[in-house]
Design a protein around this motif. Structure first.
Motif, short mmCIF file in Angstrom:
data_model
loop_
_atom_site.label_atom_id
_atom_site.label_comp_id
_atom_site.label_asym_id
_atom_site.label_seq_id
_atom_site.Cartn_x
_atom_site.Cartn_y
_atom_site.Cartn_z
N UNK A 1 32.20 39.41 52.34
CA UNK A 1 32.44 39.23 53.78
C UNK A 1 32.29 40.54 54.54
N UNK A 2 32.78 41.64 53.97
CA UNK A 2 32.68 42.97 54.60
C UNK A 2 31.99 43.89 53.60
N UNK A 3 30.66 43.88 53.59
CA UNK A 3 29.96 44.70 52.59
C UNK A 3 29.98 46.18 52.95
N UNK A 4 29.84 47.00 51.95
CA UNK A 4 29.80 48.45 52.15
C UNK A 4 28.38 48.83 52.58
N UNK A 5 28.26 49.44 53.73
CA UNK A 5 26.98 49.98 54.21
C UNK A 5 27.21 51.47 54.43
N UNK A 6 26.89 51.95 55.60
CA UNK A 6 27.23 53.34 55.90
C UNK A 6 28.71 53.46 56.25
N UNK A 7 29.39 52.33 56.41
CA UNK A 7 30.84 52.30 56.60
C UNK A 7 31.48 51.75 55.33
N UNK A 8 32.77 51.86 55.23
CA UNK A 8 33.50 51.39 54.05
C UNK A 8 33.49 49.87 53.99
N UNK A 9 33.47 49.34 52.78
CA UNK A 9 33.46 47.90 52.57
C UNK A 9 34.84 47.37 52.21
N UNK A 10 34.88 46.09 51.88
CA UNK A 10 36.14 45.43 51.57
C UNK A 10 36.81 45.94 50.32
N UNK A 11 36.02 46.27 49.29
CA UNK A 11 36.61 46.79 48.05
C UNK A 11 37.24 48.15 48.28
N UNK A 12 36.52 49.00 48.99
CA UNK A 12 36.99 50.36 49.22
C UNK A 12 38.27 50.38 50.05
N UNK A 13 38.39 49.45 50.98
CA UNK A 13 39.57 49.39 51.84
C UNK A 13 40.69 48.53 51.25
N UNK A 14 40.45 47.94 50.07
CA UNK A 14 41.43 47.10 49.37
C UNK A 14 41.88 45.93 50.24
N UNK A 15 40.94 45.29 50.89
CA UNK A 15 41.26 44.18 51.78
C UNK A 15 41.76 42.95 51.02
N UNK A 16 41.38 42.80 49.76
CA UNK A 16 41.87 41.66 48.99
C UNK A 16 43.38 41.74 48.80
N UNK A 17 43.91 42.94 48.67
CA UNK A 17 45.37 43.10 48.56
C UNK A 17 46.04 42.78 49.89
N UNK A 18 45.39 43.15 50.99
CA UNK A 18 45.92 42.81 52.31
C UNK A 18 45.97 41.29 52.48
N UNK A 19 44.89 40.62 52.09
CA UNK A 19 44.84 39.16 52.21
C UNK A 19 45.96 38.52 51.39
N UNK A 20 46.12 38.97 50.15
CA UNK A 20 47.16 38.41 49.29
C UNK A 20 48.55 38.64 49.88
N UNK A 21 48.80 39.84 50.37
CA UNK A 21 50.13 40.15 50.91
C UNK A 21 50.41 39.36 52.18
N UNK A 22 49.42 39.22 53.05
CA UNK A 22 49.62 38.47 54.28
C UNK A 22 49.84 36.99 54.00
N UNK A 23 49.09 36.42 53.07
CA UNK A 23 49.29 35.00 52.73
C UNK A 23 50.66 34.82 52.10
N UNK A 24 51.08 35.78 51.28
CA UNK A 24 52.36 35.69 50.60
C UNK A 24 53.53 35.83 51.58
N UNK A 25 53.41 36.72 52.54
CA UNK A 25 54.53 37.01 53.43
C UNK A 25 54.54 36.19 54.73
N UNK A 26 53.39 35.90 55.29
CA UNK A 26 53.34 35.40 56.67
C UNK A 26 52.95 33.93 56.80
N UNK A 27 52.59 33.28 55.73
CA UNK A 27 52.15 31.89 55.84
C UNK A 27 53.20 30.95 55.27
N UNK A 28 53.11 29.70 55.69
CA UNK A 28 54.05 28.68 55.24
C UNK A 28 53.77 28.33 53.77
N UNK A 29 54.74 27.72 53.11
CA UNK A 29 54.51 27.31 51.72
C UNK A 29 53.33 26.34 51.56
N UNK A 30 53.07 25.52 52.58
CA UNK A 30 51.93 24.61 52.52
C UNK A 30 50.61 25.40 52.52
#
Length: 171
Positions: free
Chosen positions: A54-83
């Motif tokens: 979704x956010x590939x690394x080009x001349x800017x940082x990509x999703x892996x480098x910014x650890x966005x998968x951990x952000x997604x996991x933490x936000x889903x874990x903390x901010x979303x309903x159980x459903x």
């Protein structure tokens, strides 16, 4: 041979043999503490590849480098309903099997063009778990990227609230 260097070398070898098994051990858990989600290392690796697509690394940082998968996991874990959390977990498993079926191999082994084409077909797949999962991941990935320290310091030029004084501004 110097006795001190021999003892030092022996200690390096002993320390290496103690640390080496820990490098190859799979803990089968996510790398961050999650209270409501149960995610394995394989699921986290799949999510990491999805975020990188979704956010590939080009001349800017990509999703892996910014650890966005951990952000997604933490936000889903903390901010979303159980459903939503259950839909995320089901959607992750559905996405894994769907991508395996569509590509003929795992999502991580596919090329970037194949991944992008596959993600283009995800909203039209007809599976509600997959569509909801993809929507959650895409929304949180974009949020994480736009609010990351890298983007806020290197890409967005922020001026403090009053801004610059422009004496020639037409009133």
């Amino acid at each position: 041979m110097n006795r001190r260097s021999a003892v030092r070398t022996l200690l390096y070898i002993a320390g290496g043999t103690l640390v080496l098994p820990a490098c190859f051990h799979e803990s089968r858990k996510a790398t961050i503490a999650l209270a409501n989600l149960s995610v394995t290392e394989a699921d986290e690796a799949l999510l990491e590849e999805l975020v990188e697509t979704l956010v590939p690394a080009t001349d800017t940082a990509g999703g892996k480098e910014l650890l966005l998968h951990l952000f997604v996991l933490k936000m889903i874990d903390d901010c979303h309903s159980p459903e939503d959390q259950q839909a995320f977990t089901k959607g992750l498993a559905t996405f894994s099997s769907w991508s395996q079926k569509e590509l003929g191999r795992s999502f991580a082994e596919a090329g970037i063009d194949e991944r992008t084409a596959l993600l283009g077909k995800a909203p039209d797949s007809g599976d509600s778990n997959l569509v909801q999962f993809y929507g959650l991941v895409k929304r949180r990935t974009i949020q994480g990227y736009m609010n990351s320290q890298y983007v806020m310091t290197n890409l967005v030029k922020y001026e403090l609230v009053p801004g610059r004084y422009n004496g020639y501004f037409p009133v």
